[in-house]
Write a protein that holds these residues in place. Structure first.
Motif, short mmCIF file in Angstrom:
data_model
loop_
_atom_site.label_atom_id
_atom_site.label_comp_id
_atom_site.label_asym_id
_atom_site.label_seq_id
_atom_site.Cartn_x
_atom_site.Cartn_y
_atom_site.Cartn_z
N TRP A 349 3.99 -36.59 -25.28
CA TRP A 349 2.97 -36.30 -24.26
C TRP A 349 2.20 -35.08 -24.70
N LYS A 350 0.96 -35.30 -25.11
CA LYS A 350 0.13 -34.21 -25.62
C LYS A 350 -1.31 -34.47 -25.21
N LEU A 392 15.42 -31.35 -18.56
CA LEU A 392 13.99 -31.17 -18.28
C LEU A 392 13.71 -30.84 -16.82
N TYR A 393 14.28 -31.59 -15.91
CA TYR A 393 14.09 -31.31 -14.49
C TYR A 393 15.37 -31.68 -13.75
N TYR A 394 15.76 -30.82 -12.83
CA TYR A 394 17.01 -31.00 -12.11
C TYR A 394 17.02 -30.05 -10.92
N SER A 395 18.02 -30.17 -10.06
CA SER A 395 18.11 -29.29 -8.90
C SER A 395 19.56 -29.12 -8.49
N TYR A 396 19.82 -28.11 -7.68
CA TYR A 396 21.14 -27.89 -7.09
C TYR A 396 20.99 -26.95 -5.91
N THR A 410 6.45 -31.37 -20.60
CA THR A 410 6.41 -32.83 -20.57
C THR A 410 5.61 -33.27 -19.35
N ASN A 411 5.33 -34.55 -19.26
CA ASN A 411 4.41 -35.07 -18.26
C ASN A 411 4.82 -34.70 -16.84
N GLN A 418 8.72 -37.45 -13.91
CA GLN A 418 9.02 -36.11 -13.41
C GLN A 418 8.37 -35.87 -12.05
N HIS A 419 7.13 -36.27 -11.90
CA HIS A 419 6.44 -36.09 -10.63
C HIS A 419 7.18 -36.82 -9.52
N GLU A 420 7.66 -38.03 -9.81
CA GLU A 420 8.41 -38.79 -8.82
C GLU A 420 9.71 -38.09 -8.46
#
Length: 651
Positions: A349-350, A392-396, A410-411, A418-420
């Motif tokens: 993704w560039k 790349l993307y996560y939560s807690y 990244t996108n 990722q947006h979703e």
């Protein structure tokens, strides 16, 4: 007369012998126990010493002359002009022996095309004067676990632990509620990456590549919340680490304590091909002080991108993990990806509006993906031989705060995975349990620095991500990339709001250690000076290094900026669960408050933080200008101007 002639011959032979003496190099001891132990390197008989004579540091020992790990000039020793001297050098265990070589380098041989990251000429290797014996970490050095660091797992009653060893033989973690009661055990999985996984130079070149060893990962399970656990990693056959301890995450606790920063890097005791970050030593020192002051309160560290600044030089990752182990072995060390962990010319993704280049030095996210294990299972293919990029993307959740980490490399546009994920995650937060939501990513959505290359990225973030933040009442957004601290008003669509509900508070916290600083956006009539006062939306900013400390309960979240020069609090913002932002205005000026006063003793709410008044506001502005303008950059910088523009390849 015969006696006199004999004496003359004796003195002549001594003189000739001295003149023809070969330079010698010795080391002591020849076996070290663990990373950080020092070796003393002594030399003598260096004829006609020059301030360009230098000591090369090599690992493995058979490396070519120009493939050194690092170097020191002999004039670092106070006796160098005598032709003899000594240097004490702490060494990091690279799972291979070291050796040292002395070279003569002359002014006429300086190659202006052979430079380091700071545009200083790299020393030449044409004239070898002497080479030492080898020094290593003994037979246990290969097998001993090092670089230990923790991270939360998806399940609250678990804790991940990751470490490195020199071989893939099975290792374990054993743990329990007492040092003498490590009754629980779990096997560790060993993985590694290879040179062909790297995407381009220097990561896949003979200069940058070093064997990374084996990376082991395991999980400690069935932990009781709020309890201190002791643990060690290793095996009976290869040896065990020291016993470390941590406080398990408590699902019922309402308190949250976190130490947060970006762009820290690490320091090395030698010069190398790239800039290293001396200020990172202070950042680690003060955070360690704060963790020790907590006693049995749990905490976490959040490092939001540009982690080690290895830029493809493998051994810098080893230096980084050795430096953070004192804190990362005690509290979870969480990260998100930055441009210097990932960006490479063929990344999948560039977009043409982005400024994604080769900041990763050819690593294309591989060391970052394997050396860390964050919650969740996010990943993206690299499009190369490299394994997919992870973490790349996560939560807690911790206490009263929901933490969300995102990737700006990244996108992140609408329609992407990722947006979703971000949308689903923010919509699913239980605000009764975690009234505060903190989002973290590397490149900032808001900054008043003059770093113009990312202008379109910021615009796309406002277009695609900010609506999610606003609609879901994100409390706080933290960013790195710009190597300064800056606090904004509650803001959305570049407009200040009155509370964080609908207008998150944004902080730029990329001041952890990297000293290549951007200048603030210049005033039209004074293009060479920073803006003072700041633009309306910028509430506080400084060029000082440091970190932020987050303390929260169900009623209030407080973020404080701690400066590295004194370890004291220099800016604070408080956000109430009701949405009110107490100190988010320029009329408030924050007194310097000892960190210990807020970590132990009286609760933060009982401490008088703020003193209103125009006089103090002006003093704070002037002080900020003085600190920003006169604080020195890294020693040896080519420019005396503190307000250094960003290099094309560096942010």
């Amino acid at each position: 007369m015969i006696v006199d002639f004999s004496i003359f011959i004796l003195f002549l032979s001594i003189f000739v012998s001295s003149a023809n003496a070969k330079a010698t190099l010795s080391i002591s001891p020849k076996n070290l126990n663990r990373s950080g132990d020092s070796v003393v390197i002594k030399w003598s008989h260096v004829d006609s010493p020059s301030d360009l004579d230098w000591l090369g540091i090599y690992s493995p020992p058979d490396s070519p002359h120009d493939h050194f790990i690092g170097y020191k000039f002999l004039n670092a020793s106070p006796t160098w002009q005598s032709g003899s001297g000594a240097i004490s050098l702490p060494l990091t265990n690279l799972r291979s022996n070291y050796t040292f070589r002395i070279f003569r380098w002359t002014q006429s041989e300086i190659n202006p095309k052979h430079k380091d990251h700071d545009q200083n000429p790299l020393p030449g290797t044409k004239h070898l004067l002497s080479e030492s014996e080898q020094v290593g970490f003994g037979s246990a050095g290969v097998g001993r676990p090092e670089q230990i660091h923790l991270a939360f797992e998806d399940k609250v009653n678990r804790m991940q632990v990751t470490f490195v060893a020199g071989d893939g033989e099975e290792r374990f973690v054993r743990y329990g509620e007492g040092k003498d009661a490590l009754a629980n055990s779990a096997a560790a999985r060993g993985i590694r990456y290879e040179r062909e996984h790297m995407c381009n130079a220097p990561a896949n070149s003979t200069i940058g590549w070093r064997d990374p060893g084996w990376i082991f990962h395991t999980v400690m399970k069935n932990l009781n919340g709020g309890v201190r656990y002791f643990y060690q990693v290793g095996s009976d056959s290869k040896g065990w680490s020291e016993i470390h301890s941590f406080i398990a995450r408590d699902i019922y606790s309402e308190e949250t304590i976190a130490f947060m920063f970006g762009d820290m890097g690490c320091a090395t005791p030698y010069n190398t091909f790239i800039r290293t970050q001396d200020e990172s030593i202070s950042t680690v020192k003060w955070i360690l002080r704060d963790i020790e002051a907590l006693g049995d309160k749990p905490a976490l560290v959040s490092h939001i991108g540009d982690i080690s600044y290895a830029r493809g030089y493998s051994w810098v990752w080893d230096e980084f993990f050795a430096q953070i182990e004192p804190i990362a072995s005690r509290v979870p060390y969480h990260v998100c990806i930055g441009n210097h962990e990932y960006d490479f010319p063929t990344q999948p993704w560039k977009p043409d509006w982005g400024t994604y280049g080769n900041d990763g030095g050819g690593e294309c996210g591989v060391p970052y993906s394997l050396k860390f294990n964050m919650p969740g299972n996010s990943s993206e293919p690299t499009g190369t031989k490299a394994p997919p990029t992870r973490n790349l993307y996560y939560s807690y959740d911790m206490g009263s705060v929901h933490f969300l980490y995102i990737s700006t490399e990244t996108n992140f546009l609408k329609g992407g995975s990722q947006h979703e994920f971000i949308k689903r995650d923010l919509e699913s937060v239980n605000r009764e349990k975690t009234p505060f939501v903190v989002v973290q990513g590397h490149r900032p959505m808001y900054t008043t620095s003059n770093e113009v290359r990312d202008a379109m990225i910021r615009q796309k973030m406002v277009e695609h991500l900010e609506p999610l933040f606003v609609e879901n009442n994100v409390t706080l957004a933290l960013w790195g990339h710009v190597h300064r601290y800056e606090r904004f008003c509650p803001i959305s669509n570049n407009t200040c709001g009155k509370q964080w509900r609908g207008s998150p508070v944004h902080l730029v916290i990329g001041m952890g250690g990297q000293d290549w600083q951007p200048i603030w956006q210049p005033r039209p009539n004074h293009p060479g000076l920073p803006i003072f006062p700041q633009p309306e939306q910028s509430m506080y900013r400084t060029g000082e290094f440091g970190y932020t400390r987050l303390v929260a309960n169900k009623e209030k979240l407080t973020v404080s900026f701690v400066g590295n020069h004194d370890g004291e609090v220099h800016d604070t913002v408080e956000m109430l669960a009701s949405g009110e932002v107490i100190s988010g205005s320029k009329e408030d000026s924050v007194k310097t408050v000892p960190v210990s006063a807020t970590l132990v003793g009286k609760p933060e709410s009982n401490v008088l933080w703020y003193v209103k008044g125009a006089g103090l506001m002006i003093m704070g502005v002037l002080l900020g200008f003085v600190i920003g303008f006169f604080t020195r950059g890294k020693k040896g910088s080519a420019s005396d101007n503190r307000w250094i523009p960003v290099k094309n390849e560096e942010t």
